[in-house]
Design a protein around this motif. Structure first.
Motif, PDB file in Angstrom:
ATOM      1  N   ASP A 135       3.311  -8.412  -0.923  1.00  0.00           N
ATOM      2  CA  ASP A 135       3.435  -7.480  -2.129  1.00  0.00           C
ATOM      3  C   ASP A 135       4.037  -6.222  -1.647  1.00  0.00           C
ATOM      4  O   ASP A 135       3.172  -5.587  -1.084  1.00  0.00           O
ATOM      5  CB  ASP A 135       2.413  -7.351  -3.105  1.00  0.00           C
ATOM      6  CG  ASP A 135       2.811  -7.067  -4.395  1.00  0.00           C
ATOM      7  OD1 ASP A 135       3.705  -6.028  -4.309  1.00  0.00           O
ATOM      8  OD2 ASP A 135       2.120  -7.505  -5.116  1.00  0.00           O
ATOM      9  N   PRO A 136       5.257  -5.904  -1.904  1.00  0.00           N
ATOM     10  CA  PRO A 136       5.887  -4.523  -1.407  1.00  0.00           C
ATOM     11  C   PRO A 136       5.152  -3.332  -2.080  1.00  0.00           C
ATOM     12  O   PRO A 136       5.408  -2.202  -1.703  1.00  0.00           O
ATOM     13  CB  PRO A 136       7.325  -4.680  -1.886  1.00  0.00           C
ATOM     14  CG  PRO A 136       7.427  -5.598  -3.080  1.00  0.00           C
ATOM     15  CD  PRO A 136       6.211  -6.609  -2.615  1.00  0.00           C
ATOM     16  N   CYS A 137       4.448  -3.623  -3.222  1.00  0.00           N
ATOM     17  CA  CYS A 137       3.712  -2.421  -3.793  1.00  0.00           C
ATOM     18  C   CYS A 137       2.154  -2.313  -3.443  1.00  0.00           C
ATOM     19  O   CYS A 137       1.526  -1.683  -4.160  1.00  0.00           O
ATOM     20  CB  CYS A 137       3.766  -2.576  -5.331  1.00  0.00           C
ATOM     21  SG  CYS A 137       5.317  -2.531  -6.013  1.00  0.00           S
ATOM     22  N   VAL A 138       1.976  -3.336  -2.579  1.00  0.00           N
ATOM     23  CA  VAL A 138       0.661  -3.032  -1.857  1.00  0.00           C
ATOM     24  C   VAL A 138       0.533  -2.824  -0.354  1.00  0.00           C
ATOM     25  O   VAL A 138       1.266  -3.538   0.338  1.00  0.00           O
ATOM     26  CB  VAL A 138      -0.395  -4.352  -2.341  1.00  0.00           C
ATOM     27  CG1 VAL A 138      -1.735  -4.399  -1.600  1.00  0.00           C
ATOM     28  CG2 VAL A 138      -0.403  -4.612  -3.847  1.00  0.00           C
ATOM     29  N   TRP A 139      -0.314  -1.626  -0.086  1.00  0.00           N
ATOM     30  CA  TRP A 139      -0.388  -1.298   1.332  1.00  0.00           C
ATOM     31  C   TRP A 139      -1.927  -1.548   1.757  1.00  0.00           C
ATOM     32  O   TRP A 139      -2.752  -1.764   0.993  1.00  0.00           O
ATOM     33  CB  TRP A 139       0.006   0.043   1.272  1.00  0.00           C
ATOM     34  CG  TRP A 139       1.142   0.632   0.745  1.00  0.00           C
ATOM     35  CD1 TRP A 139       1.637   0.514  -0.673  1.00  0.00           C
ATOM     36  CD2 TRP A 139       2.583   0.618   1.418  1.00  0.00           C
ATOM     37  NE1 TRP A 139       2.816   0.932  -0.823  1.00  0.00           N
ATOM     38  CE2 TRP A 139       3.402   1.016   0.373  1.00  0.00           C
ATOM     39  CE3 TRP A 139       2.919   0.925   2.870  1.00  0.00           C
ATOM     40  CZ2 TRP A 139       4.828   1.421   0.581  1.00  0.00           C
ATOM     41  CZ3 TRP A 139       4.267   1.134   3.001  1.00  0.00           C
ATOM     42  CH2 TRP A 139       5.244   1.662   1.864  1.00  0.00           C
ATOM     43  N   ALA A 140      -2.167  -1.525   2.923  1.00  0.00           N
ATOM     44  CA  ALA A 140      -3.481  -1.873   3.495  1.00  0.00           C
ATOM     45  C   ALA A 140      -3.596  -0.784   4.857  1.00  0.00           C
ATOM     46  O   ALA A 140      -2.812  -0.869   5.867  1.00  0.00           O
ATOM     47  CB  ALA A 140      -3.870  -3.242   3.746  1.00  0.00           C
TER      48      ALA A 140
END
Length: 334
Positions: free
Chosen positions: A316-321
């Motif tokens: 998902d391009p709107c979720v980072w980790a």
């Protein structure tokens, strides 16, 4: 998070900037896209708090909310064993900052005792549970940063592992519980299950406080990353310090004390029984990514979040980790 400028070079509007890079790059300039964003950060200890603070330094107008399931943010988790041993003399020394200071300095909405239990990636909403009351609510986001860390492994298949007087050492609350047990039960014999980093650190500190300490390790050596020959020096030192070291002999069960132990009899697979007035479970950790997987974000076989070179999830391009719960390329072997 939108377009940026690095070292005088403009980047395309769709060029991703990762939370970790934002933490370390002093020349990033965030644009109006980020300034109007609602950023939700899950986890407020190391990676999450650092990301939130760095984002605020880049924009004064973005809405930044941090959810932390424990009652503390930005605490020195590596110092927990040393507080128990007395090398960290004050509880306050473990707390780098607190929600009030982070709000006052960075205008961050820090919500402690709030556990994110679900992600709706289509609606861009997270579900949040109050760990004290059990109440739930939702929060919208434009960009989501996962800094969920790891959780202590407690193998429920081992009979009696959840008996009273058994502790993990992962959070400030865990540390307070251990100290309370020591102050009320006054243990003499303590069994540490696991000979990794945490197991050896807490064993050292307990020995320094004159407790009789046993270490139980299922492998034939402590500190699995070390070569066997190197680990042997640790075995010699541990025994020299009075530690009762049991190697290649894992725990089979925890039973009601047969004689004078105050908590459990630790039954090893060899049949040996160790009396325990307190048990420390230092059996390793695993990523706290159950709700992340349920949201359809791709994980590795061992449960780590798959990210690209900029820490954006490949799902998902709107979720980072960031942090312990992600898989990264090994800098030595690629």
């Amino acid at each position: 998070f939108g377009s940026s400028r690095i070292d005088g070079q403009s980047l395309p509007a769709n060029s991703p900037r990762c939370p970790t890079h934002l933490v370390n790059c002093n020349s990033c300039i965030i644009t109006d896209t980020l300034m109007a964003m609602r950023v939700v950060v899950v986890g407020g200890v190391a990676g999450g708090a650092s990301t939130a603070a760095r984002l605020r330094r880049l924009t004064e107008t973005a809405s930044i909310t941090v959810f932390e399931k424990s009652g503390y943010v930005s605490f020195a988790n590596c110092g927990l064993p040393y507080y128990i041993g007395g090398e960290v003399p004050q509880w306050s020394k473990l707390q780098i900052t607190n929600p009030e200071k982070l709000y006052g300095r960075f205008n961050l909405d820090i919500q402690i005792n709030k556990e994110v239990i679900g992600i709706d990636r289509v609606a861009k909403i997270v579900s949040v549970k109050d760990t004290l009351t059990g109440e739930t609510k939702t929060q919208e986001y434009d960009q989501l940063v996962l800094s969920v860390g790891c959780e202590a492994i407690v193998p429920r298949a081992i009979p009696g592992i959840t008996r009273l007087g058994h502790f993990t050492l992962k959070t400030m609350e865990d540390t307070a519980a251990v100290e309370q047990h020591i102050g009320t039960v006054h243990p003499e014999k303590i069994v540490v299950c696991g000979g990794g980093f945490i197991g050896l650190e807490i064993a050292e500190q307990l020995v320094n406080r004159s407790f009789k300490v046993s270490i139980v390790e299922a492998m034939d050596q402590v500190m699995a990353p070390l070569d066997r020959e190197m680990a042997e020096y640790l075995h010699i030192l541990l025994r020299k310090k009075g530690v009762d070291l049991h190697l290649n002999d894992g725990v089979a069960a925890f039973e009601e004390p047969a004689k004078g132990a105050k908590v459990s009899d630790v039954v090893l697979k060899s049949g040996k029984r160790l009396e325990a007035d307190m048990v420390i479970l230092a059996l390793g950790v695993r990523p706290s990514t159950g709700f992340v997987q349920a949201a359809g974000i791709e994980l590795t076989p061992r449960g780590h979040v798959k990210v690209d070179e900029r820490m954006r999830t490949i799902t998902d391009p709107c979720v980072w980790a960031v942090g312990d719960a992600i898989e990264v390329k090994n800098s030595a072997v690629g």
